[in-house]
Motif scaffolding. Structure first.
Motif, PDB file in Angstrom:
ATOM      1  N   THR A  59       0.813  -1.210   0.000  1.00 26.26           N
ATOM      2  CA  THR A  59       0.000   0.000   0.000  1.00 26.26           C
ATOM      3  C   THR A  59       0.852   1.268   0.000  1.00 26.26           C
ATOM      4  O   THR A  59       1.761   1.409   0.826  1.00 26.26           O
ATOM      5  CB  THR A  59      -0.930   0.020   1.223  1.00 26.26           C
ATOM      6  N   SER A 107       1.940   5.177   0.702  1.00 20.89           N
ATOM      7  CA  SER A 107       1.706   6.122   1.807  1.00 20.89           C
ATOM      8  C   SER A 107       1.061   7.376   1.227  1.00 20.89           C
ATOM      9  O   SER A 107       1.296   7.748   0.082  1.00 20.89           O
ATOM     10  CB  SER A 107       3.029   6.474   2.486  1.00 20.89           C
ATOM     11  N   LYS A 133      -2.504   9.934   0.527  1.00 19.82           N
ATOM     12  CA  LYS A 133      -3.755   9.754  -0.200  1.00 19.82           C
ATOM     13  C   LYS A 133      -3.867  10.777  -1.326  1.00 19.82           C
ATOM     14  O   LYS A 133      -3.173  11.786  -1.339  1.00 19.82           O
ATOM     15  CB  LYS A 133      -4.947   9.914   0.746  1.00 19.82           C
ATOM     16  N   TYR A 140       0.806  11.162  -2.742  1.00 18.08           N
ATOM     17  CA  TYR A 140       1.084   9.791  -2.318  1.00 18.08           C
ATOM     18  C   TYR A 140       2.470   9.373  -2.793  1.00 18.08           C
ATOM     19  O   TYR A 140       3.024   9.924  -3.729  1.00 18.08           O
ATOM     20  CB  TYR A 140       0.023   8.829  -2.852  1.00 18.08           C
ATOM     21  N   THR A 192      -7.334   1.309  -2.742  1.00 21.97           N
ATOM     22  CA  THR A 192      -7.263   0.593  -1.474  1.00 21.97           C
ATOM     23  C   THR A 192      -8.655   0.468  -0.869  1.00 21.97           C
ATOM     24  O   THR A 192      -9.451   1.405  -0.945  1.00 21.97           O
ATOM     25  CB  THR A 192      -6.324   1.340  -0.491  1.00 21.97           C
ATOM     26  N   GLY A 193      -8.946  -0.700  -0.262  1.00 19.13           N
ATOM     27  CA  GLY A 193     -10.204  -0.897   0.458  1.00 19.13           C
ATOM     28  C   GLY A 193     -11.247  -1.708  -0.283  1.00 19.13           C
ATOM     29  O   GLY A 193     -12.358  -1.898   0.230  1.00 19.13           O
ATOM     30  N   ASN A 227      -9.604  -6.039   0.883  1.00 15.56           N
ATOM     31  CA  ASN A 227      -8.603  -5.025   0.536  1.00 15.56           C
ATOM     32  C   ASN A 227      -7.612  -5.586  -0.495  1.00 15.56           C
ATOM     33  O   ASN A 227      -6.398  -5.581  -0.297  1.00 15.56           O
ATOM     34  CB  ASN A 227      -7.864  -4.549   1.782  1.00 15.56           C
ATOM     35  N   HIS A 233      -3.774   7.989  -5.255  1.00 15.63           N
ATOM     36  CA  HIS A 233      -4.049   6.820  -4.421  1.00 15.63           C
ATOM     37  C   HIS A 233      -5.430   7.027  -3.817  1.00 15.63           C
ATOM     38  O   HIS A 233      -5.624   7.944  -3.002  1.00 15.63           O
ATOM     39  CB  HIS A 233      -2.981   6.684  -3.322  1.00 15.63           C
ATOM     40  N   VAL A 289      -8.404   5.846  -1.487  1.00 18.80           N
ATOM     41  CA  VAL A 289      -8.665   4.996  -0.327  1.00 18.80           C
ATOM     42  C   VAL A 289     -10.170   4.992  -0.057  1.00 18.80           C
ATOM     43  O   VAL A 289     -10.764   6.031   0.238  1.00 18.80           O
ATOM     44  CB  VAL A 289      -7.899   5.495   0.915  1.00 18.80           C
ATOM     45  N   TYR A 290     -10.772   3.817  -0.174  1.00 23.70           N
ATOM     46  CA  TYR A 290     -12.214   3.679   0.013  1.00 23.70           C
ATOM     47  C   TYR A 290     -12.515   3.013   1.360  1.00 23.70           C
ATOM     48  O   TYR A 290     -11.659   2.365   1.965  1.00 23.70           O
ATOM     49  CB  TYR A 290     -12.815   2.850  -1.129  1.00 23.70           C
ATOM     50  N   GLU A 291     -13.740   3.184   1.796  1.00 23.93           N
ATOM     51  CA  GLU A 291     -14.178   2.554   3.039  1.00 23.93           C
ATOM     52  C   GLU A 291     -14.003   1.044   2.931  1.00 23.93           C
ATOM     53  O   GLU A 291     -14.297   0.439   1.893  1.00 23.93           O
ATOM     54  CB  GLU A 291     -15.645   2.897   3.301  1.00 23.93           C
ATOM     55  N   GLU A 292     -13.517   0.443   3.986  1.00 18.01           N
ATOM     56  CA  GLU A 292     -13.295  -1.000   3.988  1.00 18.01           C
ATOM     57  C   GLU A 292     -14.589  -1.730   3.635  1.00 18.01           C
ATOM     58  O   GLU A 292     -15.659  -1.437   4.159  1.00 18.01           O
ATOM     59  CB  GLU A 292     -12.798  -1.454   5.355  1.00 18.01           C
TER      60      GLU A 292
END
Length: 468
Positions: free
Chosen positions: A63, A65, A67, A71, A91-92, A412, A430, A432-435
């Protein structure tokens, strides 16, 4: 060459170089623009490729670093640094339908379908639905030579995995024409090349044509066309023909390596033996004996790169707009000892059990796959099309349906998409979505941008937000 409108000197988009036994679709040339609507990229299609990496990743080194646009690529993804601004790292995401069932098969079989495969030890296999690449092929593939192109490096797996009681047939397929019809990968580079660039004709004509390069077969038509093109189009056509020549040369070299018989089915060995005999006939006895004395070891990396070059050429010539590539079958035990610091097979190493030495080896294997993905992106960026590159008009996904090979974690999942689909994707980020966000929402977003909008797929009823 067919279909040239000499009165205006413009060329229809679907034009070909023709010869006895061969037909080459042309890349997008400036001479085709008078037939298009106004706008530099009008008439240039969006293409979609999906690259499958088996056995998951070392999760703590995957992943990025940061967002959004702020990133930094992770150690495993660092080979993509030159393409940072052309990437979406997501991600997620997860495929909820793959939570059931032990091991790998349920994850791989449903990667592009978003459904749950049927558990069976026989041939009555079912993925539960059509894969997203084939949804696209049905919508946008009917006007091209091949609706879709499925490529790989390993023959179809057979037998039963008694550890989980699944047929190994599921290990070899990510493309499903419908729930019960998987599309096997073509692993022979020569066969894939001929599907793209040779005509299917009578046996006598085919035998004669098989002894020659496809470029030799169309050289007269190519020469006539080049005499009428402008400087920029001449350069582009030369680049296209040189690319085909280079891939064809490398395929012949690869054929000699494949002849060693590693990881090949009897049927493929027979085909490769036929090709080997043709090469021997062309080279002569003394040259053949010299070649045998220094036969190279089977090179998995070159095999992968040739297949990806074929994907790029297929897109560039608009022979297809949809393609998949499997670096290896699910649960592949391919030996990666050719990498410094790696000693053993991919699947056993992926079951690292937290051992530092195995984790380091696992990471090197992951990084190697990313390097091959970067190779394809390099190649596609070099190929000029319209006002940009081939990559600008594509979406090339890369990933695995499991997060970690040791735990078979399907949450993920690792996934990257390169190319902006003519500006429809806002890359260099990058996301990042809700899990627990459905992976199929990404597939819906990609289908919409390739011109195959679909209301639902798997557990998704709307595309991901924030892609564009």
């Amino acid at each position: 060459m067919a279909n040239i409108q000499s009165n205006k000197w413009s060329i229809p988009r679907r034009s070909f170089l023709r010869g006895t036994g061969a037909t080459l679709a042309l890349p997008f040339l400036d001479a085709m623009r008078p037939l298009m609507a106004a706008g530099s990229n009008q008439g240039v299609p969006v293409r979609m490729g999906m690259l499958y990496m088996p056995n998951g990743v070392r999760a703590d080194r995957w992943t990025p670093s940061g967002k959004g646009s702020d990133y930094k690529l992770s150690p495993i993804l660092s080979p993509l640094q030159a393409h940072r601004e052309e990437l979406l790292v997501l991600t997620g995401l997860q495929n909820k339908a793959s939570f059931t069932g032990d091991g790998h098969y349920v994850k791989t079989g449903g990667w592009l379908t978003g459904t749950t495969i049927s558990k069976t030890t026989g041939s009555d296999i079912s993925a539960g639905g059509i894969s997203m690449d084939q949804i696209a092929a049905r919508r946008i593939g009917q006007g091209t030579k091949l609706p879709s192109l499925e490529l790989g490096t390993e023959p179809v797996a057979t037998g039963i995995d008694r550890n989980v009681n699944y047929t190994r047939l599921y290990a070899s397929h990510i493309a499903w024409k419908d729930a019960n019809v998987p599309l096997p990968c073509e692993i022979n580079p020569r066969v894939a090349f001929d599907r793209l660039f040779r005509k299917r004709s009578g046996t006598g004509e085919k035998r004669a044509a098989d002894e020659q390069s496809v470029l030799d077969l169309v050289q007269e038509d190519a020469r006539r066309l080049q005499s009428k093109l402008g400087r920029a189009d001449k350069a582009k056509l030369d680049q296209y023909l040189d690319s085909i020549r280079e891939v064809e040369r490398r395929i012949e070299q690869e054929a000699n390596s494949l002849g060693a018989g590693e990881n090949l089915s009897p049927e493929l060995l027979a085909k490769m033996d036929q090709l080997d005999k043709r090469i021997s006939k062309a080279m002569g006895k003394s040259s053949r004996e010299e070649e045998l004395s220094s036969r190279p070891r089977f090179d998995h990396g070159e095999h992968c790169r040739i297949m990806m070059d074929l994907m790029a050429l297929a897109f560039w010539s608009d022979s297809t707009r949809v393609s998949t590539f499997m670096f290896g079958n699910d649960v592949t035990g391919r030996n990666f000892s050719f990498l410094e610091g790696v000693n053993g097979g991919h699947h056993p190493i992926s079951h690292h059990k937290g051992n530092k030495d195995q984790l380091d080896q696992y990471e090197k294997i992951n990084r190697w796959h990313v390097e091959q993905y970067a190779y394809l992106l390099d190649r596609m960026k070099e190929l000029k099309e319209g006002e940009g590159s081939l990559l600008d008009h594509c979406m090339i996904g890369f990933g695995s349906p499991i997060r970690d090979g040791n735990s078979h974690n399907p949450r993920n999942v690792p996934i990257v998409v390169a190319g902006s689909a003519q500006g429809q994707l806002k890359t260099g980020r990058h996301l990042v979505y809700e899990e627990g966000t459905p992976l199929c929402r990404l597939w819906l977003g990609m289908l919409e941008r390739v011109g195959a909008k679909t209301s639902s797929l798997g557990d998704a009823t709307s595309p991901l937000t924030g892609l564009g």
